[in-house]
Design a protein around this motif. Structure first.
Motif, PDB file in Angstrom:
ATOM      1  N   ALA A  90      50.023   8.463  69.504  1.00 41.88           N
ATOM      2  CA  ALA A  90      49.414   8.201  68.195  1.00 41.88           C
ATOM      3  C   ALA A  90      47.890   8.310  68.273  1.00 41.88           C
ATOM      4  CB  ALA A  90      49.827   6.825  67.696  1.00 41.88           C
ATOM      5  N   ASP A  91      47.307   7.786  69.341  1.00 45.92           N
ATOM      6  CA  ASP A  91      45.852   7.886  69.520  1.00 45.92           C
ATOM      7  C   ASP A  91      45.417   9.344  69.641  1.00 45.92           C
ATOM      8  OD1 ASP A  91      45.684   5.160  69.438  1.00 45.92           O
ATOM      9  OD2 ASP A  91      45.525   4.892  71.613  1.00 45.92           O
ATOM     10  N   TYR A  92      46.218  10.133  70.363  1.00 44.37           N
ATOM     11  CA  TYR A  92      45.880  11.551  70.523  1.00 44.37           C
ATOM     12  C   TYR A  92      45.948  12.279  69.176  1.00 44.37           C
ATOM     13  CZ  TYR A  92      46.145  16.422  71.975  1.00 44.37           C
ATOM     14  OH  TYR A  92      45.915  17.771  72.104  1.00 44.37           O
ATOM     15  N   LEU A  93      46.986  12.003  68.399  1.00 42.04           N
ATOM     16  CA  LEU A  93      47.126  12.678  67.111  1.00 42.04           C
ATOM     17  C   LEU A  93      45.991  12.306  66.153  1.00 42.04           C
ATOM     18  CD1 LEU A  93      50.979  12.332  66.467  1.00 42.04           C
ATOM     19  CD2 LEU A  93      49.751  14.288  67.401  1.00 42.04           C
ATOM     20  N   ASN A  94      45.494  11.091  66.291  1.00 45.77           N
ATOM     21  CA  ASN A  94      44.386  10.664  65.430  1.00 45.77           C
ATOM     22  C   ASN A  94      43.035  11.196  65.916  1.00 45.77           C
ATOM     23  OD1 ASN A  94      45.524   8.972  63.300  1.00 45.77           O
ATOM     24  ND2 ASN A  94      46.188   7.632  64.955  1.00 45.77           N
ATOM     25  N   THR A  95      42.996  11.661  67.149  1.00 46.69           N
ATOM     26  CA  THR A  95      41.743  12.158  67.731  1.00 46.69           C
ATOM     27  C   THR A  95      41.640  13.684  67.670  1.00 46.69           C
ATOM     28  OG1 THR A  95      41.701  10.280  69.245  1.00 46.69           O
ATOM     29  CG2 THR A  95      40.305  12.146  69.803  1.00 46.69           C
ATOM     30  N   CYS A 106      56.963  13.042  72.747  1.00 48.58           N
ATOM     31  CA  CYS A 106      55.563  12.673  72.992  1.00 48.58           C
ATOM     32  C   CYS A 106      54.844  13.728  73.819  1.00 48.58           C
ATOM     33  CB  CYS A 106      55.500  11.312  73.687  1.00 48.58           C
ATOM     34  SG  CYS A 106      55.870   9.915  72.599  1.00 48.58           S
ATOM     35  N   VAL A 107      55.528  14.315  74.774  1.00 48.09           N
ATOM     36  CA  VAL A 107      54.915  15.400  75.550  1.00 48.09           C
ATOM     37  C   VAL A 107      54.615  16.590  74.645  1.00 48.09           C
ATOM     38  CG1 VAL A 107      55.420  17.166  77.284  1.00 48.09           C
ATOM     39  CG2 VAL A 107      55.770  14.768  77.833  1.00 48.09           C
ATOM     40  N   GLN A 108      55.573  16.956  73.803  1.00 47.04           N
ATOM     41  CA  GLN A 108      55.368  18.112  72.922  1.00 47.04           C
ATOM     42  C   GLN A 108      54.260  17.857  71.911  1.00 47.04           C
ATOM     43  OE1 GLN A 108      59.180  19.174  71.239  1.00 47.04           O
ATOM     44  NE2 GLN A 108      60.161  19.186  73.241  1.00 47.04           N
ATOM     45  N   LEU A 109      54.156  16.637  71.404  1.00 47.10           N
ATOM     46  CA  LEU A 109      53.104  16.334  70.440  1.00 47.10           C
ATOM     47  C   LEU A 109      51.714  16.371  71.079  1.00 47.10           C
ATOM     48  CD1 LEU A 109      54.906  13.462  68.524  1.00 47.10           C
ATOM     49  CD2 LEU A 109      54.184  15.638  67.541  1.00 47.10           C
ATOM     50  N   PHE A 114      49.105  15.806  59.459  1.00 47.82           N
ATOM     51  CA  PHE A 114      50.096  16.852  59.164  1.00 47.82           C
ATOM     52  C   PHE A 114      51.464  16.192  58.947  1.00 47.82           C
ATOM     53  CE2 PHE A 114      47.615  20.060  61.981  1.00 47.82           C
ATOM     54  CZ  PHE A 114      46.567  20.032  61.067  1.00 47.82           C
ATOM     55  N   GLN A 115      52.083  16.534  57.848  1.00 41.38           N
ATOM     56  CA  GLN A 115      53.328  15.856  57.477  1.00 41.38           C
ATOM     57  C   GLN A 115      54.424  16.062  58.518  1.00 41.38           C
ATOM     58  OE1 GLN A 115      55.474  17.240  53.946  1.00 41.38           O
ATOM     59  NE2 GLN A 115      55.655  15.106  53.265  1.00 41.38           N
ATOM     60  N   ALA A 116      54.542  17.262  59.062  1.00 44.35           N
ATOM     61  CA  ALA A 116      55.599  17.532  60.035  1.00 44.35           C
ATOM     62  C   ALA A 116      55.453  16.646  61.270  1.00 44.35           C
ATOM     63  CB  ALA A 116      55.575  19.006  60.436  1.00 44.35           C
ATOM     64  N   LEU A 117      54.210  16.450  61.722  1.00 48.32           N
ATOM     65  CA  LEU A 117      53.987  15.608  62.896  1.00 48.32           C
ATOM     66  C   LEU A 117      54.209  14.130  62.572  1.00 48.32           C
ATOM     67  CD1 LEU A 117      50.884  17.288  64.573  1.00 48.32           C
ATOM     68  CD2 LEU A 117      53.315  17.844  64.753  1.00 48.32           C
ATOM     69  N   ARG A 118      53.874  13.737  61.361  1.00 53.72           N
ATOM     70  CA  ARG A 118      54.116  12.347  60.957  1.00 53.72           C
ATOM     71  C   ARG A 118      55.616  12.044  60.938  1.00 53.72           C
ATOM     72  NH1 ARG A 118      49.563  10.071  58.192  1.00 53.72           N
ATOM     73  NH2 ARG A 118      50.902   8.792  56.871  1.00 53.72           N
ATOM     74  N   HIS A 119      56.411  13.010  60.489  1.00 53.16           N
ATOM     75  CA  HIS A 119      57.861  12.827  60.487  1.00 53.16           C
ATOM     76  C   HIS A 119      58.394  12.712  61.914  1.00 53.16           C
ATOM     77  CE1 HIS A 119      58.490  14.639  56.189  1.00 53.16           C
ATOM     78  NE2 HIS A 119      57.908  13.448  56.185  1.00 53.16           N
ATOM     79  N   ARG A 120      57.860  13.522  62.815  1.00 53.64           N
ATOM     80  CA  ARG A 120      58.310  13.446  64.207  1.00 53.64           C
ATOM     81  C   ARG A 120      57.943  12.100  64.824  1.00 53.64           C
ATOM     82  NH1 ARG A 120      56.840  19.057  67.244  1.00 53.64           N
ATOM     83  NH2 ARG A 120      57.945  17.990  68.937  1.00 53.64           N
ATOM     84  N   MET A 121      56.758  11.602  64.521  1.00 57.29           N
ATOM     85  CA  MET A 121      56.369  10.296  65.042  1.00 57.29           C
ATOM     86  C   MET A 121      57.246   9.185  64.465  1.00 57.29           C
ATOM     87  SD  MET A 121      54.106  10.134  67.392  1.00 57.29           S
ATOM     88  CE  MET A 121      53.551   8.430  67.275  1.00 57.29           C
ATOM     89  N   ALA A 122      57.652   9.333  63.212  1.00 62.04           N
ATOM     90  CA  ALA A 122      58.557   8.337  62.617  1.00 62.04           C
ATOM     91  C   ALA A 122      59.885   8.308  63.375  1.00 62.04           C
ATOM     92  CB  ALA A 122      58.783   8.647  61.142  1.00 62.04           C
ATOM     93  N   ASP A 123      60.403   9.485  63.742  1.00 62.06           N
ATOM     94  CA  ASP A 123      61.648   9.552  64.519  1.00 62.06           C
ATOM     95  C   ASP A 123      61.462   8.937  65.898  1.00 62.06           C
ATOM     96  OD1 ASP A 123      62.937  10.818  62.423  1.00 62.06           O
ATOM     97  OD2 ASP A 123      62.585  12.838  63.203  1.00 62.06           O
ATOM     98  N   VAL A 124      60.307   9.186  66.512  1.00 66.08           N
ATOM     99  CA  VAL A 124      60.013   8.616  67.828  1.00 66.08           C
ATOM    100  C   VAL A 124      60.006   7.091  67.757  1.00 66.08           C
ATOM    101  CG1 VAL A 124      58.158   8.300  69.524  1.00 66.08           C
ATOM    102  CG2 VAL A 124      58.792  10.598  68.788  1.00 66.08           C
ATOM    103  N   LYS A 125      59.340   6.544  66.755  1.00 64.89           N
ATOM    104  CA  LYS A 125      59.264   5.091  66.639  1.00 64.89           C
ATOM    105  C   LYS A 125      60.628   4.480  66.325  1.00 64.89           C
ATOM    106  CE  LYS A 125      54.365   4.771  65.501  1.00 64.89           C
ATOM    107  NZ  LYS A 125      53.337   4.290  64.547  1.00 64.89           N
ATOM    108  N   MET A 126      61.456   5.219  65.602  1.00 61.36           N
ATOM    109  CA  MET A 126      62.806   4.723  65.340  1.00 61.36           C
ATOM    110  C   MET A 126      63.590   4.600  66.644  1.00 61.36           C
ATOM    111  SD  MET A 126      65.729   6.274  62.825  1.00 61.36           S
ATOM    112  CE  MET A 126      64.617   6.180  61.426  1.00 61.36           C
ATOM    113  N   GLN A 127      63.481   5.616  67.508  1.00 58.41           N
ATOM    114  CA  GLN A 127      64.166   5.554  68.797  1.00 58.41           C
ATOM    115  C   GLN A 127      63.618   4.430  69.677  1.00 58.41           C
ATOM    116  OE1 GLN A 127      66.808   7.107  70.168  1.00 58.41           O
ATOM    117  NE2 GLN A 127      67.213   8.089  68.200  1.00 58.41           N
ATOM    118  N   LEU A 128      62.319   4.208  69.610  1.00 59.37           N
ATOM    119  CA  LEU A 128      61.722   3.108  70.371  1.00 59.37           C
ATOM    120  C   LEU A 128      62.290   1.762  69.917  1.00 59.37           C
ATOM    121  CD1 LEU A 128      59.669   1.703  72.216  1.00 59.37           C
ATOM    122  CD2 LEU A 128      57.944   2.030  70.413  1.00 59.37           C
TER     123      LEU A 128
END
Length: 369
Positions: A245-250, A318-321, A261-275
């Motif tokens: 998240a810090d990297y995406l904001n930087t 997270c690696v891909q992002l 970017f909406q596509a990346l925000r959706h991917r982060m939402a899926d990541v946090k759901m799995q967490l």
């Protein structure tokens, strides 16, 4: 149900986090990896905090804390990528030794509590493929012959808990590092931690648990290890998600942070759901550790299945992002990914535990009753 932590548990979490932040920075960790993947100074520091005494009863000089406190500690160690085998030596070993004769408990548990003795479980064999009842190591007249693989920090340990087949069945034995006929071949794992091959040749051993309860206690030890690993994995993933998240904001592209970017925000939402799925299953595993064997074993296998799915998804996403930097050795994120990859294979991979869950499903849908 109230999932809030008590003041004592919160204080414990804060103390471990401060220690990890001070003594286990990324640069310090890389130095430990270069030196072989184990630091006695770090282990002594953990013992100095009282963490080696966490699961030892107060009768033997320990703190007598339970699974929830262990979960709190493991999450913080996961966030710091601490490689020293804390769960094995401070959680699993006391769980087994507490089932041993009183004289053995009085001899070893105080030494574990003080951090003077590092005792680890050496159970994995090449043919077993995660099946705990398959054991080629033999015990004859109190002497063991066999080979154990992937023994955590094997060349640094002071003693080993070794399952072996004797005339009565599967029993658990204690072997000291200086025992006759014992040899070790150390090596590094993919995540930088240390392990060893343990070879026993007519090696004298002390029986801890007889064959009538050997498999039962070994299963308990593995379940304690899985619950601890689940909490550690939550800590690893939580920190990796924060880094991402810090990297995406930087990172900027087209003049704006790519976090917009909406596509990346959706991917982060899926990541946090799995967490959060992993976190809930870690809580579930911890609360099930004191259940009867059948319910506990099924719950821990269910936990391992979900953790395997979450670790793989969170790690890969997270690696891909991160892009190319996500796989460089100089960046801490790649080491979180390595740790998640190794944990998925320990104590039974996802496919193994999916089979265990399936075998333990006794309930039927009402239409089939």
């Amino acid at each position: 149900m109230n999932f809030d932590f008590s003041d004592d548990q919160t204080s414990l979490r804060d103390a471990v986090r401060r220690f990890v932040d001070k003594e286990y920075s990324f640069d310090q960790r890389r130095q430990i990896v270069t030196a072989g993947g184990f630091s006695r100074a770090v282990w002594d520091g953990l013992a100095g905090l009282g963490l080696s005494a966490l699961a030892v009863s107060d009768t033997h000089g320990g703190l007598g804390f339970g699974p929830v406190e262990a979960m709190v500690v493991m999450e913080e160690l996961g966030r710091g990528l601490v490689m020293e085998p804390y769960a094995q030596a401070a959680l699993v070993a006391p769980a087994v030794l507490s089932q041993a004769p009183d004289a053995v408990q009085a001899d070893w548990l105080p030494r574990i509590a003080s951090g003077d003795a590092l005792v680890v479980l050496a159970h994995q064999e090449r043919r077993a493929r995660y099946q705990l009842n398959l054991c080629d190591t033999r015990a004859t007249d109190g002497r063991l012959t066999g080979l154990k693989s992937l023994v955590p920090a094997g060349d640094q340990a002071d003693a080993f808990i070794v399952p072996a087949q004797d005339a009565e069945g599967l029993a658990l034995y204690l072997v000291t590092k200086d025992a006759e006929g014992l040899s070790l071949r150390p090596y590094a794992l993919h995540d930088g931690s240390r392990a060893a091959e343990l070879t026993l040749s007519h090696t004298p051993a002390l029986r801890l648990v007889a064959a009538d309860r050997g498999l039962e206690v070994l299963e308990l030890a593995i379940d304690v290890a899985i619950a601890a690993q689940a909490a550690e994995a939550v800590g690893v993933m939580d920190r990796f998600v924060t880094l991402t998240a810090d990297y995406l904001n930087t990172r900027n592209q087209f003049g704006v942070p790519i976090a917009s970017f909406q596509a990346l925000r959706h991917r982060m939402a899926d990541v946090k759901m799995q967490l959060e799925l992993a976190r809930s299953m870690s809580y579930f595993a911890t609360l099930k550790l004191n259940e009867p064997s059948a319910a506990r074993r099924r719950a821990l296998s269910q936990t391992k299945v979900q953790l395997g799915q979450s670790m793989r998804f969170v790690g890969q996403q997270c690696v891909q992002l991160h892009g190319g930097i996500g796989v460089t050795d100089e960046y801490v994120g790649s080491h979180y990914f390595k740790r998640l990859t190794v944990m998925e294979m320990q104590f039974g991979d996802s496919l193994h535990h999916l089979g265990e869950v399936s075998a333990r499903m006794q309930d039927q849908a009402g239409v089939f009753v």
